[in-house]
Design an enzyme around this catalytic site. Sequence first.
Site, mmCIF file in Angstrom:
data_model
loop_
_atom_site.group_PDB
_atom_site.id
_atom_site.type_symbol
_atom_site.label_atom_id
_atom_site.label_comp_id
_atom_site.label_asym_id
_atom_site.label_seq_id
_atom_site.Cartn_x
_atom_site.Cartn_y
_atom_site.Cartn_z
ATOM 1 N N LYS A 111 0.832 -0.916 -0.245
ATOM 2 C CA LYS A 111 0.281 -0.027 0.075
ATOM 3 C C LYS A 111 0.894 1.035 -0.007
ATOM 4 O O LYS A 111 -0.259 1.976 -0.488
ATOM 5 C CB LYS A 111 -1.217 -0.111 1.205
ATOM 6 C CG LYS A 111 -2.239 -0.881 1.323
ATOM 7 C CD LYS A 111 -2.759 -0.652 2.348
ATOM 8 C CE LYS A 111 -3.780 -1.778 1.405
ATOM 9 N NZ LYS A 111 -5.589 -1.482 3.295
ATOM 10 N N ASP A 151 -10.126 2.293 1.599
ATOM 11 C CA ASP A 151 -10.643 2.359 3.171
ATOM 12 C C ASP A 151 -11.204 3.411 4.181
ATOM 13 O O ASP A 151 -11.629 2.938 4.907
ATOM 14 C CB ASP A 151 -9.077 1.833 3.993
ATOM 15 C CG ASP A 151 -9.145 1.105 2.948
ATOM 16 O OD1 ASP A 151 -9.420 -0.417 2.908
ATOM 17 O OD2 ASP A 151 -7.667 0.661 3.241
#
Length: 285
Positions: free
Chosen positions: A68, A104
Amino acid sequence: MTRPYAEVIGDPIAQSKSPAIHGFWLERAGIAADYRSCHVRPADLADYIASRRGDDDWRGCNVTMPHKQAIMPLLDRIEPIAAKVGAVNTVVPVDGELVGSNTDVAGFLEPLRTELAKQHYFRMARIIGTGGAARAIIAGLADEGLVLVVAGRDPAKARALLDELDPGGEHHVAPLDHFAAPTDFAFDDREGCLDLVVNATSLGMVGHDPLHFDFGHVPPGSICYDIVTAPLETPFLAEAKARGFRTIDGLNMLIGQAAAAFERFFAVPAPRDDDDDELRRRLGA
């Protein structure tokens, strides 16, 4: 004849529920496309990105650990929310560029939207954890005007996170064991307030240490939220439910962030029913 496709990348990747989620929506929407998983080791990440740049069928990818942060320098543009969180979990090709985003935050906030749309005298969240998921949660809740108490094994790391993600906020930190210790704290009137308690760690997950938490720290009327998905009802959520608190399980965030990514990949909203009941049944099968 080839078909458009998107995928999820990570190391490891076999545990990912993303193919099941996106595959269900593709089937329901009648879209002739695929969603795959692709095992990409850290040493191969740059080669993976280079290979996908020239693939006209590739609609993008979801990004799981440990990529990420590492993927960010390999992209052409990073959206503001991903830059703020410091992590990319979705990559899409846009006009010849690879654009990194972070769904997210949207996924975590989705089940809270009705509550967040209300007016409150005061908003506070007690967040357990200082890892990657906590970064997105801290950023999202700070933008929604909550005072945050972040607990971690290293309070200095918690303070650094708050100073980085919301430097102007009047937030607080605590050691992880603060919420494990019994308390008889007398909460004031919580009428008109919004209180959240969030487990943003892997504590309580199958194969991990338990989350030690004393519910004396939970104000009346709180919402208890656990991002763990296995088990879906963690001991933390089970006790919260038994004590009469509202609860939100980890599939809410997982499905919510996937829906935001699906629309980016396939240019249509994810075909969801009100409570994602059928999808939840499939994921639990």
